[in-house]
Motif scaffolding. Structure first.
Motif, PDB file in Angstrom:
ATOM      1  N   GLU A 140      63.556  30.640  95.150  1.00  0.00           N
ATOM      2  CA  GLU A 140      64.675  29.719  95.358  1.00  0.00           C
ATOM      3  C   GLU A 140      64.951  29.538  96.842  1.00  0.00           C
ATOM      4  O   GLU A 140      65.152  28.405  97.319  1.00  0.00           O
ATOM      5  CB  GLU A 140      65.923  30.245  94.653  1.00  0.00           C
ATOM      6  CG  GLU A 140      67.133  29.322  94.826  1.00  0.00           C
ATOM      7  CD  GLU A 140      68.415  29.938  94.311  1.00  0.00           C
ATOM      8  OE1 GLU A 140      69.250  29.185  93.774  1.00  0.00           O
ATOM      9  OE2 GLU A 140      68.602  31.162  94.467  1.00  0.00           O
ATOM     10  N   LEU A 145      62.015  26.404  93.689  1.00  0.00           N
ATOM     11  CA  LEU A 145      62.666  26.142  92.412  1.00  0.00           C
ATOM     12  C   LEU A 145      63.469  24.854  92.489  1.00  0.00           C
ATOM     13  O   LEU A 145      63.912  24.438  93.560  1.00  0.00           O
ATOM     14  CB  LEU A 145      63.591  27.297  92.024  1.00  0.00           C
ATOM     15  CG  LEU A 145      62.953  28.677  91.860  1.00  0.00           C
ATOM     16  CD1 LEU A 145      63.979  29.670  91.337  1.00  0.00           C
ATOM     17  CD2 LEU A 145      61.730  28.635  90.941  1.00  0.00           C
ATOM     18  N   THR A 149      68.948  25.406  89.838  1.00  0.00           N
ATOM     19  CA  THR A 149      68.414  26.372  88.878  1.00  0.00           C
ATOM     20  C   THR A 149      69.311  27.603  88.778  1.00  0.00           C
ATOM     21  O   THR A 149      69.757  28.147  89.788  1.00  0.00           O
ATOM     22  CB  THR A 149      66.995  26.825  89.308  1.00  0.00           C
ATOM     23  OG1 THR A 149      66.098  25.721  89.204  1.00  0.00           O
ATOM     24  CG2 THR A 149      66.487  27.952  88.423  1.00  0.00           C
ATOM     25  N   ASP A 150      69.576  28.030  87.570  1.00  0.00           N
ATOM     26  CA  ASP A 150      70.287  29.287  87.324  1.00  0.00           C
ATOM     27  C   ASP A 150      69.256  30.406  87.437  1.00  0.00           C
ATOM     28  O   ASP A 150      68.582  30.748  86.463  1.00  0.00           O
ATOM     29  CB  ASP A 150      70.920  29.259  85.934  1.00  0.00           C
ATOM     30  CG  ASP A 150      71.635  30.556  85.569  1.00  0.00           C
ATOM     31  OD1 ASP A 150      71.627  31.497  86.388  1.00  0.00           O
ATOM     32  OD2 ASP A 150      72.183  30.632  84.454  1.00  0.00           O
ATOM     33  N   ALA A 154      67.326  32.390  84.492  1.00  0.00           N
ATOM     34  CA  ALA A 154      65.873  32.247  84.353  1.00  0.00           C
ATOM     35  C   ALA A 154      65.204  33.608  84.360  1.00  0.00           C
ATOM     36  O   ALA A 154      64.264  33.855  83.591  1.00  0.00           O
ATOM     37  CB  ALA A 154      65.330  31.371  85.473  1.00  0.00           C
ATOM     38  N   VAL A 193      61.881  25.299  85.574  1.00  0.00           N
ATOM     39  CA  VAL A 193      62.678  25.656  86.751  1.00  0.00           C
ATOM     40  C   VAL A 193      61.996  25.420  88.096  1.00  0.00           C
ATOM     41  O   VAL A 193      62.672  25.422  89.132  1.00  0.00           O
ATOM     42  CB  VAL A 193      63.138  27.131  86.677  1.00  0.00           C
ATOM     43  CG1 VAL A 193      63.911  27.397  85.399  1.00  0.00           C
ATOM     44  CG2 VAL A 193      61.975  28.104  86.821  1.00  0.00           C
TER      45      VAL A 193
END
Length: 217
Positions: A140, A145, A149-150, A154, A193
């Motif tokens: 991230e 990502l 996105t969580d 994920a 993701v």
């Protein structure tokens, strides 16, 4: 003295190896100390010299598994020159290979999925589950990502799916290799993701390990 220490080390290693095979095959509760002794060619006196109890022996097997996982995770997590998603794939690839070939790792997994031994969270699998969170968070930060996105969600979803695949493979419910199952699971999550640029590049190049790309838009 050195010769005696080496003999003791070999005896201890033989007992742990035999115990791993027995725990992997029978589980903790049904595991037989007599079968462990027979498999290690050790005496009962030698077993109790090195281990206080069956539980103590099980903990030694778990510790050995954890060391194997820590070596893999540490090696790939330290590689700043490797795409974190690629590093995650390589971690899971090696973990799956260990699971398929190493009784120590299979025994550790089985004992932590049974209620008979009160595990305290020190499973070797917890090491690579933690690596999932670490490497997804790193991805991230690197823009690998998709926006929004969580990452924690994920990581939880991917970890749970991987544990499930390990359970199914270990129970004989699937004929596919665990390496293929892990790769398939990771790719399904990344389909949801990963950033579009990363996915586009992956479709062109595939994994570093040489597997054909399977993520599709």
């Amino acid at each position: 003295m050195a010769r005696q220490q080496e003999r003791a080390r070999r005896t201890r290693a033989a007992i742990i190896g035999s115990a791993a095979a027995e725990f992997s095959r029978s589980g903790y509760a049904a595991a037989s100390l007599n079968r462990i002794l027979a498999g290690s060619n050790a005496t009962k006196g030698a077993l109790y010299f090195h281990f206080d109890s069956k539980e103590d022996l099980a903990r030694a097997v778990m510790d050995a598994a954890r060391e194997r996982h820590e070596e893999i995770v540490g090696r790939w997590s330290a590689r700043s020159d490797v795409d974190p998603l690629e590093a995650l794939h390589l971690v899971l690839d090696e973990v799956a290979e260990l699971f398929e070939t190493d009784p120590v790792v299979r025994a550790d997994f089985r004992m932590h999925t049974e209620p008979d031994l009160h595990a305290d969270g020190d499973a070797g699998s917890q090491v690579w589950i933690d690596a999932v969170s670490l490497l997804l968070a790193r991805a991230e930060a690197d823009g690998k990502l998709a926006s929004g996105t969580d990452v924690a969600g994920a990581a939880r979803t991917l970890s749970a799916a991987l544990v499930g695949q390990g359970y199914l493979w270990g129970s004989g419910a699937t004929e596919s290799s665990l390496r293929d199952r892990y790769t398939e699971t990771l790719e399904l999550i990344l389909r949801a993701v990963a950033a579009p640029d990363w996915l586009a590049e992956f479709r062109r190049t595939g994994w570093r390990s040489g597997r054909d790309p399977a993520v599709t838009g």
